[in-house]
Design a protein around this motif. Structure first.
Motif, PDB file in Angstrom:
ATOM      1  N   ALA A  71     -12.805   9.263  -0.752  1.00 17.42           N
ATOM      2  CA  ALA A  71     -12.175  10.215   0.182  1.00 17.42           C
ATOM      3  C   ALA A  71     -12.563  11.661  -0.146  1.00 17.42           C
TER       4      ALA A  71
ATOM      5  N   ARG B  77     -11.517  -0.436  11.901  1.00 17.69           N
ATOM      6  CA  ARG B  77     -10.316  -1.106  11.398  1.00 17.69           C
ATOM      7  C   ARG B  77     -10.241  -2.532  11.937  1.00 17.69           C
TER       8      ARG B  77
ATOM      9  N   LYS C 295      -1.430   5.475   7.384  1.00 13.50           N
ATOM     10  CA  LYS C 295      -2.668   5.527   6.582  1.00 13.50           C
ATOM     11  C   LYS C 295      -3.205   6.947   6.526  1.00 13.50           C
TER      12      LYS C 295
ATOM     13  N   PHE D 105      -6.488  14.338  10.324  1.00 16.50           N
ATOM     14  CA  PHE D 105      -6.270  13.587   9.082  1.00 16.50           C
ATOM     15  C   PHE D 105      -5.835  12.152   9.362  1.00 16.50           C
ATOM     16  N   GLY D 106      -6.057  11.691  10.579  1.00 12.66           N
ATOM     17  CA  GLY D 106      -5.778  10.293  10.885  1.00 12.66           C
ATOM     18  C   GLY D 106      -4.322  10.065  11.250  1.00 12.66           C
ATOM     19  N   TRP D 107      -3.913   8.816  11.092  1.00  7.27           N
ATOM     20  CA  TRP D 107      -2.623   8.371  11.628  1.00  7.27           C
ATOM     21  C   TRP D 107      -1.743   7.767  10.543  1.00  7.27           C
TER      22      TRP D 107
ATOM     23  N   TRP E   2       0.845  -1.209   0.000  1.00  5.62           N
ATOM     24  CA  TRP E   2       0.000   0.000   0.000  1.00  5.62           C
ATOM     25  C   TRP E   2       0.879   1.258   0.000  1.00  5.62           C
TER      26      TRP E   2
ATOM     27  N   ARG F 293       0.491   4.835  -2.017  1.00  3.78           N
ATOM     28  CA  ARG F 293       0.491   6.149  -1.359  1.00  3.78           C
ATOM     29  C   ARG F 293       1.612   7.037  -1.886  1.00  3.78           C
TER      30      ARG F 293
ATOM     31  N   CYS G  50      -4.363  10.699   5.892  1.00  2.00           N
ATOM     32  CA  CYS G  50      -4.919  11.301   4.682  1.00  2.00           C
ATOM     33  C   CYS G  50      -3.815  11.882   3.787  1.00  2.00           C
TER      34      CYS G  50
END
Ligand code: HEM
Length: 407
Positions: free
Chosen positions: A220, A288, A354, A349-351, A71, A75, A356
């Motif tokens: 998204a 998750r 992963k 924006f999260g962690w 992944w 990204r 954003c």
């Protein structure tokens, strides 16, 4: 499962429990809540650092294992592309598209939450997937709008609506497949969008995984940016003193500098946007599945077990923030006593890994919205006292009607 029906009650009840149980507790039979900032960071970092995309359907049919794609590779393709798009020219085009959608509705009495959804989705779509015919764009937008309406509506549609959405979803998926295939065959122009890097990776990735990647970006841009923009408008309306502070700053900025270094030239506006994203972070809960085992003090997270993360609950945690329910952008001034305790306490924006990928674009878009509200449009709201904030998949302002006119 023992989840209460109403999402709002559910969220309030887990906020109360989170305060009592130090942010880590079994939310229901299936899911562990990981709402303690450091635990959320650690679990995310470990679970996703070597996340691999498999091509499950093709593997099943062909009884083989397709090449694994990390992944992180997907990204890094997105991030390279977004870096190339972070120019004054591209940011200017994004703002022009926002203006076009807002200008179409000038003078009309509109649902401002829906208008913000339209503005963000239509202006961001070319960043994700450009060069669509109007019929193709219509289908892709319809799919995202239906997805969103299921998430934000107080009464999600019945089985017929669901069936209709599946049909639209399949047709929108076919559009994406066609675009990628035609770009690969040279029958369609290559575009500098987030889908394009995967045209070159198609032989390795396969069409199903390429579709997943493009769908991730489309989903998204179809949700959080619109609800964040509506929340921004909500706080803008409620705080005339901040309207004045933003106008003082934004009426004086150089437009080219604002497009290339917005956070440097407009720090007050940046603080305002950060505070909106602290109080009203979308989405409220991230679901998750863990790959590893974790010892989280009083609780264990086992491999294969579901868990919940929530920027919203961390941002409203009284152990982490002083007066978390108060809107005050100045808490982001350096050294403010009510500011973020450390980097784990502010996560709109999260962690990583992963987190954003569109955080800079999203922040710029919200700052550009402030700029438009202070320099180009005048916003009149019909009943400012009647607006309420509903907590659905994200915070959504309701009873939020008004009109935009030109200044
Ligand atoms: C204010 C606007 C936005 C907010 C609040 C937001 C928030 C988020 C959050 C919370 C996540 C999940 C992170 C996690 O799982 O830890 C996410 C993921 C993502 N966002 Fe955003 N986002 C915004 C705008 C955008 C924009 C404009 C784009 C694209 C240009 C974008 C692209 C993505 C992608 C591709 C992911 C998935 C990342 C992955 O799975 O590795 N977002 N976003």
């Amino acid at each position: 499962m023992t989840t209460p029906q109403h999402p709002e009650d559910f969220l309030h009840s887990i906020r109360r429990r989170s305060a009592r149980e130090n942010g880590i507790f079994q939310v229901d039979d299936l899911r562990l809540g990981v709402f303690e900032p450091e635990a959320a960071r650690r679990v995310s970092a470990t679970n996703w650092h070597r996340y691999v995309m498999h091509d499950r359907l093709v593997d099943l049919v062909r009884r083989r294992r397709s090449p694994e794609i990390l992944w992180s590779r997907v990204r890094s393709a997105w991030m390279t592309r977004l870096h190339a798009l972070a120019t004054a020219e591209h940011q200017g085009l994004l703002v022009e598209r926002m203006e076009r959608v807002m200008d179409e509705r000038l003078g009309e009495d509109v649902d401002l939450t829906m208008l913000m959804q339209d503005v963000t989705l239509r202006s961001l779509l070319p960043v994700a997937l450009d060069g669509l015919t109007s019929a193709e764009e219509g289908l892709v937008r319809r799919d995202l709008e239906m997805k969103l309406s299921r998430l934000v509506s107080p009464e999600p549609g019945g089985p017929l609506h669901h069936l209709r959405h599946i049909v639209v979803q399949i047709r929108a998926g076919l559009v994406v497949r066609r675009v990628l295939r035609q770009r690969a065959d040279g029958r369609r122009r290559r575009e500098p969008d987030l889908a394009d890097p995967f045209v070159d990776l198609l032989p390795e990735l396969g069409m199903d995984r390429a579709l997943d990647v493009v769908t991730t970006v489309l989903t998204a841009i179809g949700g959080p940016p619109g609800t964040a923009a509506a929340s921004l408008l909500y706080e803008f309306v409620r705080h005339p003193e901040w309207q004045r502070r933003l106008a003082d700053e934004l009426c004086a900025v150089d437009p080219v500098e604002f497009r290339t270094a917005p956070t440097r030239v407009a720090p007050v506006t940046h603080r305002f946007v950060k505070e909106v994203l602290r109080l009203w972070s979308p989405p409220l809960l991230l679901v998750r599945r863990s790959t590893y085992a974790f010892d989280l003090g009083g609780a264990r997270l086992e491999p294969g077990q579901w868990y919940l993360l929530s920027p919203h609950l961390i941002h409203r945690d009284e152990r982490v923030w002083k007066q978390p329910d108060v809107f005050d952008p100045d808490r982001f001034l350096p050294g403010a006593p009510h500011g973020p305790a450390d980097r784990t306490s502010y996560v709109p924006f999260g962690w990583a890994p992963k987190k954003c990928v569109g955080a800079n674009v999203g922040t710029f878009q919200l700052m550009a919205l402030c700029h438009l509200l202070c320099t180009r449009y005048r916003l009149t709201v019909r009943r400012p006292d009647g607006i309420t904030m509903a907590l659905r998949f994200a915070p959504v302002p309701e009873n939020f009607r008004g009109r935009l006119t030109l200044r």
